[in-house]
Every structure is written in structure tokens, then in C-alpha cells.
Design a protein around this motif. Structure first.
Motif, PDB file in Angstrom:
ATOM      1  N   TYR A  82       8.271  42.462 -19.613  1.00 31.21           N
ATOM      2  CA  TYR A  82       8.537  41.153 -20.231  1.00 31.21           C
ATOM      3  C   TYR A  82       7.281  40.299 -20.254  1.00 31.21           C
ATOM      4  O   TYR A  82       7.357  39.086 -20.426  1.00 31.21           O
ATOM      5  CB  TYR A  82       9.639  40.415 -19.455  1.00 31.21           C
ATOM      6  CG  TYR A  82      10.844  41.264 -19.152  1.00 31.21           C
ATOM      7  CD1 TYR A  82      11.765  41.563 -20.151  1.00 31.21           C
ATOM      8  CD2 TYR A  82      11.050  41.786 -17.878  1.00 31.21           C
ATOM      9  CE1 TYR A  82      12.870  42.370 -19.885  1.00 31.21           C
ATOM     10  CE2 TYR A  82      12.157  42.580 -17.603  1.00 31.21           C
ATOM     11  CZ  TYR A  82      13.057  42.871 -18.603  1.00 31.21           C
ATOM     12  OH  TYR A  82      14.141  43.663 -18.337  1.00 31.21           O
ATOM     13  N   THR A 130       4.917  39.331 -22.055  1.00 32.29           N
ATOM     14  CA  THR A 130       4.553  38.313 -23.054  1.00 32.29           C
ATOM     15  C   THR A 130       5.722  37.393 -23.398  1.00 32.29           C
ATOM     16  O   THR A 130       5.592  36.526 -24.254  1.00 32.29           O
ATOM     17  CB  THR A 130       4.024  38.977 -24.342  1.00 32.29           C
ATOM     18  OG1 THR A 130       5.017  39.900 -24.822  1.00 32.29           O
ATOM     19  CG2 THR A 130       2.730  39.717 -24.066  1.00 32.29           C
ATOM     20  N   LEU A 131       6.845  37.604 -22.720  1.00 34.22           N
ATOM     21  CA  LEU A 131       7.984  36.693 -22.930  1.00 34.22           C
ATOM     22  C   LEU A 131       7.963  35.635 -21.833  1.00 34.22           C
ATOM     23  O   LEU A 131       8.822  35.597 -20.965  1.00 34.22           O
ATOM     24  CB  LEU A 131       9.309  37.467 -22.919  1.00 34.22           C
ATOM     25  CG  LEU A 131       9.434  38.604 -23.932  1.00 34.22           C
ATOM     26  CD1 LEU A 131      10.788  39.298 -23.792  1.00 34.22           C
ATOM     27  CD2 LEU A 131       9.254  38.100 -25.362  1.00 34.22           C
ATOM     28  N   GLN A 132       6.921  34.797 -21.852  1.00 34.54           N
ATOM     29  CA  GLN A 132       6.780  33.732 -20.861  1.00 34.54           C
ATOM     30  C   GLN A 132       7.080  32.389 -21.523  1.00 34.54           C
ATOM     31  O   GLN A 132       6.599  32.130 -22.616  1.00 34.54           O
ATOM     32  CB  GLN A 132       5.351  33.714 -20.295  1.00 34.54           C
ATOM     33  CG  GLN A 132       4.981  34.983 -19.550  1.00 34.54           C
ATOM     34  CD  GLN A 132       3.557  34.951 -19.006  1.00 34.54           C
ATOM     35  OE1 GLN A 132       2.932  33.892 -18.917  1.00 34.54           O
ATOM     36  NE2 GLN A 132       3.052  36.113 -18.648  1.00 34.54           N
ATOM     37  N   SER A 138       3.721  36.038 -29.972  1.00 36.74           N
ATOM     38  CA  SER A 138       3.942  34.607 -29.835  1.00 36.74           C
ATOM     39  C   SER A 138       5.238  34.192 -30.544  1.00 36.74           C
ATOM     40  O   SER A 138       6.064  33.448 -30.007  1.00 36.74           O
ATOM     41  CB  SER A 138       2.726  33.882 -30.410  1.00 36.74           C
ATOM     42  OG  SER A 138       2.955  32.505 -30.471  1.00 36.74           O
ATOM     43  N   ARG A 164       8.217  35.523 -28.623  1.00 36.35           N
ATOM     44  CA  ARG A 164       8.438  34.677 -27.447  1.00 36.35           C
ATOM     45  C   ARG A 164       9.242  33.438 -27.848  1.00 36.35           C
ATOM     46  O   ARG A 164      10.170  33.021 -27.160  1.00 36.35           O
ATOM     47  CB  ARG A 164       7.084  34.301 -26.840  1.00 36.35           C
ATOM     48  CG  ARG A 164       7.149  33.583 -25.517  1.00 36.35           C
ATOM     49  CD  ARG A 164       7.211  32.071 -25.635  1.00 36.35           C
ATOM     50  NE  ARG A 164       6.128  31.513 -26.422  1.00 36.35           N
ATOM     51  CZ  ARG A 164       4.975  31.102 -25.929  1.00 36.35           C
ATOM     52  NH1 ARG A 164       4.743  31.204 -24.639  1.00 36.35           N
ATOM     53  NH2 ARG A 164       4.061  30.572 -26.717  1.00 36.35           N
ATOM     54  N   TYR A 198      12.888  34.158 -28.046  1.00 36.54           N
ATOM     55  CA  TYR A 198      13.516  34.267 -26.724  1.00 36.54           C
ATOM     56  C   TYR A 198      13.559  32.917 -26.033  1.00 36.54           C
ATOM     57  O   TYR A 198      14.505  32.595 -25.314  1.00 36.54           O
ATOM     58  CB  TYR A 198      12.801  35.319 -25.868  1.00 36.54           C
ATOM     59  CG  TYR A 198      13.200  36.723 -26.268  1.00 36.54           C
ATOM     60  CD1 TYR A 198      14.404  37.253 -25.827  1.00 36.54           C
ATOM     61  CD2 TYR A 198      12.413  37.480 -27.118  1.00 36.54           C
ATOM     62  CE1 TYR A 198      14.804  38.521 -26.207  1.00 36.54           C
ATOM     63  CE2 TYR A 198      12.797  38.750 -27.511  1.00 36.54           C
ATOM     64  CZ  TYR A 198      13.999  39.271 -27.052  1.00 36.54           C
ATOM     65  OH  TYR A 198      14.402  40.514 -27.436  1.00 36.54           O
ATOM     66  N   GLN A 199      12.541  32.109 -26.262  1.00 38.32           N
ATOM     67  CA  GLN A 199      12.562  30.789 -25.649  1.00 38.32           C
ATOM     68  C   GLN A 199      13.740  29.970 -26.187  1.00 38.32           C
ATOM     69  O   GLN A 199      14.443  29.308 -25.429  1.00 38.32           O
ATOM     70  CB  GLN A 199      11.244  30.052 -25.901  1.00 38.32           C
ATOM     71  CG  GLN A 199      11.190  28.744 -25.112  1.00 38.32           C
ATOM     72  CD  GLN A 199       9.935  27.945 -25.386  1.00 38.32           C
ATOM     73  OE1 GLN A 199       8.878  28.521 -25.709  1.00 38.32           O
ATOM     74  NE2 GLN A 199      10.032  26.631 -25.271  1.00 38.32           N
ATOM     75  N   GLY A 205      10.672  33.357 -18.046  1.00 40.96           N
ATOM     76  CA  GLY A 205      10.223  34.573 -18.697  1.00 40.96           C
ATOM     77  C   GLY A 205      11.375  35.533 -18.854  1.00 40.96           C
ATOM     78  O   GLY A 205      12.416  35.396 -18.197  1.00 40.96           O
TER      79      GLY A 205
END
Lengths: 527, 527
Positions: B251, B253-255, B358, B361, B364-365, B424
């Protein structure tokens, strides 16, 4: 006979090793069951949504199943196209949102069903409740079998010459090979029986082997294929001594008729897919009333190795434990590979696939014929049974220096080399009579530790210097432990050296040139 | 600082287990070397000729790297196409005859090079001679790490709640977990230090752990992300106690930035790929002067899980031993997966890939925001530091029954549940105060063996009956052995129960409906 009328597999759970026994049942079962409820909202699984896969659609253009494979790429008008959309466009198609998602660890359901029908039709297993489980190729599958059945230190039955990558799985576990002697049909039933019957006296205190690793069609390296009667005999011995047979069978459909030395340029006779399927030697599955065979089949040799896709056929208990391991170790084969191969098989149909396999076999048969003919052309080649009848172990075709007068050959005169023309697969195995090589005799006179190995290393090097590259026979010697490394310590046949020839890749003309180069080296190094 | 100026990895060979030490060097090296000779004819390798692969060409239509991922599939005019021919059509392209052949066990060379540059640019490792080795996904990769480093019975450092499939690899080997306590940033450095410093007295006669398994970004199940200072502290402790860190980072890059309870519907701020890369928390690699980090990265969460493709970044010695295992166990990831993902990355370019990551992400954000907002909407949600200051372990956001007047809440009054909004990954971890549930109190009064587990099972079942499916927290409890199964025996916090929510798959509106259903169950089962 319908599959329902067959017996079920016996309980063979006592063969599982501790690792396999200790695996947990998957805790996710409860979740999967609840997911079926109509209207449920699931926030249970950590799946990415397929809208976030960057792939929209894909198409793959493929050969028709029944074209001539010796020519150029078929023209576009003859090709077929595999199409993949992101979301299902019609019932029964595979779509990218499915194959690129986390999938069932058993493998793509329609592919497993396709393979199940093929297995029933082509192999006709002898018990009813066999299972199909996809895997990532036979080497990976054999690793899973070792982890299912073998404890560190176990002894494993295998052919006298066996596949190095198979060994490399068990050697670091401290397992050792029990090599069974070979003839032109592969593993000898009489020697297997002898080894097992005398186990307690020949190996006091050591657990009798309970796993056999065998490549019964186109054995790697020997190219031999085990015929039906031999299989039955081996199976009965394994049933009697309670041995699990891992049938590593990637070359299963590359079976050839005997090579005819009197007509080396005979044309390959093409068969229909149906006749082809009937012509195949039965799998061990066909005799497997107990469920003691774990069949490893692969698409590597018949579709493409890079797909890393194959399948197990085995009893439900082993399948369940293999699945538990797969869930936590490899999960599934690549979805791209599963989807593309399923779509290819579905597009071709079973009849088409059999036709493809038959055509493919023809290509390998003509390569086999080309290599055998090249050997016959560069040497004087004669039937061993007629010309080397007094030479122990001489089988198949005997090679003498070119220009040798057949009439001058005495029955106990060693040929330079002998080989059994391969009846399957991709390899030919040549045995050299090292006593004919002055350098070998010199090494023996010097008392070097393993003159066979040392001479063959030098011979291999000389061949490479002459720009022909073969695989040293020593690679295929089963590992029996550190105290049994030399030819002498292993009790193996003396004054013989081996080389493996692959006829899978190069054109027959190129192979003929390679054989010419080898002949030049042989003429210098052998009397 | 250039990579050349960095130190090389230390010799960490003492961490290898017997299995890894016992692996043979590949005997094929000599053959590969000879294959380079100009003009050589090779009959050494058993490769099928690519003319016999039934695939002619392939094309895959893909998203542009910088589109909006929350909308429908991009129109054809915006898409890009990956093309594959059977034979190389121009230098630098990948072709089917290469990717579908047996390939290098390290993985496709240009893909490894691509990843190497990405690793250098984005992670900036602290030593120079790191290696890249492709693998079949992080679960498979972690299995390889366990087989590289762990002996049966070893104890493995992990988070207090950890990924079940990771455990399922070590449990059947007789290995046990050493759980390290968590806070909102994941593994606590102070507790790690305490466990290691007191090891000899707390675990007399047991070998100190030398392997740590950690999911530092978007921890599964807790959703926490370990920030830079914490990482440095953990790394220093591991260096001091000579511990290898397996950084399982799918995960990565899913920050996300912190969730703002006061603005739950705030719009996600889109970043450029470059700013995005700079915003990422450093990998453990960035502090890894010794080469004691084995980084497991995967394309599963950011491209698609079905590709079964990821890569190791690690020191050369570990890479060599992992390669030896890979050669005989899995060989290579699927060529289709390698070729398609390489072509996608090459087509997008590094800047494009960062832009894709990006944008991904952002999606997901907004799902994370949606789930947090839904929880805040269905309950009374308040900052734990202000409203549950006197409640031990309460962190993040505290949930009370809807309609609760904030002014009425006492500092030591237990909220129904608390959660730290994920920073994340794909998961949110909700901790329930079970003492507020009459049924739990009843179970305690009855003296059942593990009231926490039993109540949570009943609660989970009630949620499923109300058509909302979550993952029970018990799945994530590390296995410490048969004598430490109950909450009490493990010495874990009492009167708390956990559920994991995945926000990866469902739309925010659907998740909101799921939370509403949960709220109905909670209102019945909790005071």
C-alpha cells in the motif's frame, strides 16, 4: 463406464508431512458463505475496485488449431482472435475485471472445468472424485508436492537420471534420491521391486521411501516413454508398497512412434485429433484406483513456458492441503495467463486443442527424426541388438566411426556410443563408451578419483570449443548424499559417459551441423 | 549524493537458515557462459521454439496515466495502446517470443531496470549495491523470505494485529509471533525495545527473534502508517539487535493526509506526480545502511492483483539465495504479466506512473473520507483526546450513540468505539468498548473462557444478519502458540473487540448504507 460408477480415492492422509498437517483451515470460509446473501454490503475483502485497473480491453491474435506448424506465421485471414473486455459482455466470456482481480486459489473456474472434461475424456482416471487445481508450472508444482509429503531426510524414488530442478527442491531439505535403473522404456519395474523388497536389509533403520518422482513421457534427460504394461507393473508395486507417484508429465502429448533407422527420412504421418488422443500412452491416472497419483501437467511445452500455468490432478485430500498451501504461498497463477489460455482453449474447443497437440507433436517428431538421422549420417549407425549384442547395456542404435564396415564388427565390440531414439519429449541421451578414449584410459591409469566425470568434463569443453553446446550427463545424476558423489561411490555403471541433446529449438539443418561438429571432436578423442 | 558514494551492504549471511545455505549453485552457469560464443550451436536448453507458441500478436488498451479515476472508463481517444508482436519489431520493445519463453529467473531485464531507477529515485536507499528481483506478489514473496531466514520454531516480531496470510506461512513451521504493541503510527518503538532488551529474562532459553514482519503503510488491519521518526527509531533498534526487517509494503503509495473531522466532506487536493513522490513517507530502505531490509513491493494494489507481480529490493547476498530458491521453485512470474506491466510502465513513463499513483491515491483517499464521514454521520463522533481523555488507549475519533450531547460526556466515559482514521491503505480498524454491551457483561458473569471472542463472534453474526459484512478482528491476532489462544492467555487488552472495514471496493454511498445498518445493530447491542 461413467465416472460415477468408479470407486472413490482411498484415505491416504498418512502420507502428509507435518507441515501439510499443520496448515490452518482458511478463516475466510465464513465470510465467503455470508457474501452469497442477497443484498449484503461487504466491507470485508480488501479488493481494489476493477474500475481502478488501468486496462480497458485486450485482444490476442492466435494460430488456428489445425494449421501446418512447420511453415511461417499463418496469414491474418486464418488467425483467430481472443477478445477481453473490462466487464463481462456476454455470459461465459472471461473479462478483465475478473481475471485481474484476486481470484479463487484453485484457479479460474471455467478453465478448471475445461481441464476436468479433458482429463476425463483423454486420461479416463480410475477413480471418481479426482480434483483439478491450477498451478504455476510443474517445477513449482513439484515443490508443492515435496512440501506436502516429504519430511527432511526422506528418501525419494526417482529415475537413475532425473531432472535437476526436481532434485534441487529436495536436496536442501536433506532428502536423498533412491535411483531406479532405466531401460529404453524408463524406470524398470524389476529394479523398483528389488529395491523395495530388500529395503530393510539394504537400508537398515531408514524409512522406506513413500514418494516417487517420475517423468514417464519423454523422460528428461533420456527421452524414453513408459508404455502401458510397464506402467501397470510400476503402479501395482507402488500400490503394494504404499507409494505416492508424482507423475511429472509436461511432455505428455509429445509422444512419437519408434524411429526407423532404415527409413530415417520417412514423412511424419499426420493424425486427426481424435486418433491422436487414442494413440497416447495412458497416464498413471488411468490405473489409479487408489488416488495415489499426483499428476502434474503443464501448458509450458505445448502452449508457451512463459505463461507459468499448469494443473494438478489428484485426490481430494491432497488437493485440499495443496490448496491451503497455495492460499498462503502463491495464491493463484497469473490472471493474464489463466484468462488467455482459457480463452484460447475455449476458442479452439477440445477437438481443436487435440488437433493442435497432434500438429505440434508432428513438428517435434520431425525434429527427433532429424537429429537421429543426423547422428546416423555422421557415424555408422546400426541396430544395437544386431551389432552390439554382446555389449552389456547396449540398446537402440549403436554408433561407430564413419566408414566402419558393419561386417567387421564383433558382437562384443563396443560402439563409440549408443542411444535409444526418443519416443517422446525433447531430448536424446547419448551414452559413450569411454574405454575407447585414450584420454580416459590415461585418467584411469593415473588413478584419478572419478575418471568418468573428469573425462566427460573435458569432452564437453572440447565440444564447446568446437562450437557445439550440449548438456553434461552429470547434471542428471540423482543426489544420494555427500558420500555418493563419484561414479564409483554411487555404484553406477563404469566407463560410460552421457550427454543430453535437446531437439526442441534448433532446425534440423542446424542440428545436423552441430552433430558434424561433434563428430569431428569424437573422431579425435575416441579410437 | 550518488549511489556510488554510498556504502555497500554488510555481510548478513549469518541470518540464512539451513535450507537457504544448502541450496546448490545452479549448474547451468557454465552453459549460459558458453551460449554467448559467436556461432555456437546449442542443443543444451530444452526450450520450445517460439514459432510453436500459438500467439501472433496482442494489444492492450489502457487508461492514460493522468485521467480522473472517479469517472467512467476513459473514451477511446484518450486511451493508450500496448502492442506486442511475436518477434522484436524494434529495439527496446518486448515481444511475445521473449516474454512467453522460459525467462531469466530474476525477471524481465528491462522491467527490473525500470524498477531499479524508480527505487533509486523514489526511495533513495542508503546503501549502493541493492538488488531487484521480481516475484509473484507479496504473499508469495514473504513465503520466500521465511524460507530464507527462519528455522522451525523461530519467533517472529510482528505488529500486535497482523496480516493472516503472513502468519499462515510461519505457523505450520512451528514459528510463533512476538507481537509488538501498536499506536496510531503502527508498531511502537518503545515496546519493541522493551521486548528485545528483556528477552533473555522474559523468554529464558529461547533464541531472540532475528526477523521482523511489518506492514508500515496502511497496515492491514489497522490502517496506520509509520512516519519517518518512528521508522528511524525502529531501524536503529533493529540494527542494534541485528534484526532483519521484512517491509511488506503493497500500500506504499496509498498514503493519505490526516482525516479532518471538522471538514469531513473536504475535497481531495490533487498533487502532481513529482509532489506526490516527495510527499511519501520514506521506505525503511532509506535508512538501511546495513542492507537489513527486505522490501516487498507489489503491483497488486496499484495496477491489478491478478497480475501476480511484485519485486524484492534487498542486499545481494539475500537476492542470490532468493534467486536460487526461485530457480527451482517458481522460476519466474508470468511472462504475460511481466510483459504487459513493463509495457504499461514504459508507455506511461516514470512521471506518468507517479501521476497515476497520485490519482489512484486520491480515489482511495475519498473512499477513506467517505467511510470516516459515514461513521461520523451515524454516530456522535468526537476527538478522543478531548472527550475520552481519561479512557486508556482511546485514540483518534470516539463514537457515541447518535444524539449524545457532547457536553454530557465525562472524560473517563467509555465511547462505544474508537478509531484512528487510516492514513494509508484500504482498511479502517474499529475498537469497541465491550463493557457497554449487556450481552458481553452477561458472558463475563457466566465465566465463559474468552468473553471478548465470543461476544465479537455474536456481534459479527448479528451484523451479517443485518446484511453488513465486516472482517472479525480475531483474524488478525498473531499466533503465539496453542497455550495463548484466548484474549486472557495472550495478555491482550480486555473488554475490547475489533472489526476491520475495507474501503477499497464499495462506493462511499454503499458504505454509508452499510454503516447505517451497523449502527442499527450497535444501538441494540450496546448501552
Amino acid at each position: 463406464m461413467t465416472v460415477q460408477s468408479l470407486p472413490e480415492a482411498r484415505d491416504l492422509s498418512h502420507h502428509l508431512n507435518d507441515l501439510a498437517r499443520n496448515r490452518f483451515p482458511s478463516p475466510l470460509k465464513d465470510i465467503f458463505r455470508q457474501m452469497q446473501r442477497p443484498g449484503i454490503i461487504s466491507m470485508a475483502g480488501g479488493l481494489p475496485h476493477p474500475s481502478l485497473f488501468p486496462f480497458v480491453d485486450a485482444s490476442v491474435s492466435v494460430y488456428p488449431p489445425n494449421g501446418d506448424l512447420s511453415g511461417p506465421i499463418p496469414p491474418a485471414s486464418d488467425r483467430m482472435t481472443l477478445n477481453f473486455q473490462k466487464y463481462p459482455s456476454s455470459k461465459g466470456t472471461v473479462d478483465l475485471s475478473t481475471i485481474l482481480q484476486y481470484g479463487s486459489c484453485e484457479g479460474l473456474f471455467p478453465l478448471r472445468e475445461w481441464v476436468r472434461k479433458y482429463t476425463l475424456d483423454v486420461y479416463q482416471p480410475a477413480y471418481s472424485n479426482f480434483e483439478i487445481l491450477l498451478h504455476e508450472g510443474n517445477t513449482s508444482a513439484w515443490t508443492k508436492v515435496v512440501r506436502l509429503l516429504c519430511e527432511p531426510g526422506d528418501m525419494i524414488l526417482c529415475e537413475e537420471f532425473t531432472f535437476p530442478s526436481a532434485m534441487a527442491v529436495w536436496v536442501p531439505l536433506g532428502c536423498k534420491a533412491v535411483p531406479i535403473k532405466l531401460d529404453g522404456q524408463g524406470m524398470r519395474a524389476d529394479h523398483l521391486e528389488e529395491v523395495l523388497a530388500n529395503w530393510e536389509t539394504s537400508h537398515p533403520g531408514l524409512k522406506r521411501p513413500h514418494v516417487m518422482y517420475v517423468v514417464p513421457v519423454g523422460s528428461n534427460p533420456t527421452g524414453s516413454t513408459m508404455q502401458a504394461e510397464r506402467r501397470k507393473a510400476i503402479y501395482e508395486i507402488c500400490a503394494r508398497y504404499d507409494i505416492i507417484i508424482a507423475e511429472d508429465d509436461p511432455y505428455t502429448t509429445l509422444q512419437f512412434p519408434e524411429f526407423d533407422l532404415s527409413a530415417p527420412a520417412a514423412e511424419v504421418v499426420h493424425q486427426s485429433g481424435e486418433d491422436f488422443a487414442k494413440s497416447l500412452v495412458p497416464s498413471f491416472l488411468h490405473y489409479d484406483r487408489d488416488g495415489r497419483v499426483i499428476r502434474l501437467e503443464s501448458f509450458s511445452k505445448v502452449i508457451s513456458p512463459g505463461a507459468r500455468l499448469g494443473y494438478f490432478v489428484c485426490n481430494p485430500l491432497f488437493a485440499e492441503r495443496l490448496l491451503r498451501a497455495t492460499e498462503v504461498e502463491s495464491q493463484t497463477p497469473s490472471g493474464w495467463s489463466q484468462g488467455i489460455i482459457y480463452s484460447l482453449l475455449e476458442t479452439w474447443g477440445q477437438a481443436g486443442y487435440l488437433s493442435w497437440l497432434s500438429r505440434l507433436r508432428d513438428v517435434y517428431q520431425s525434429r527427433r527424426d532429424g537429429l537421429c538421422a543426423a547422428l546416423a549420417h555422421s557415424f555408422t549407425a546400426l541396430p544395437a541388438r544386431d551389432y552390439a549384442a554382446g555389449v552389456e547395456g547396449a540398446e537402440g542404435i549403436a554408433l561407430y566411426h564413419t566408414g566402419t564396415d558393419p561386417k567387421s564388427i564383433k558382437p562384443d565390440q563396443r560402439p563409440i556410443a549408443t542411444f535409444v531414439p526418443p519416443t517422446g519429449g525433447m531430448f536424446l541421451w547419448l551414452s559413450f563408451s569411454l574405454s575407447l578414449a585414450p584420454r580416459f584410459r590415461e585418467l584411469v591409469a593415473q588413478g584419478v578419483e572419478d575418471p568418468e566425470k573428469q573425462f566427460m568434463d573435458e569432452f564437453w569443453q572440447a565440444l564447446a570449443e568446437n562450437l557445439v553446446l550440449l548438456t553434461p550427463g552429470s547434471y542428471y545424476v540423482p543426489w544420494e548424499g555427500k558420500d555418493k558423489i563419484t561414479t564409483g561411490a554411487r555404484g553406477a555403471a563404469r566407463e560410460i559417459g552421457y550427454l543430453r541433446f535437446a531437439f526442441s529449438y534448433e532446425d534440423p539443418e542446424v542440428m545436423a551441423e552441430g552433430i558434424k561438429r561433434m563428430q569431428q571432436v569424437v573422431s579425435k578423442m575416441f579410437d
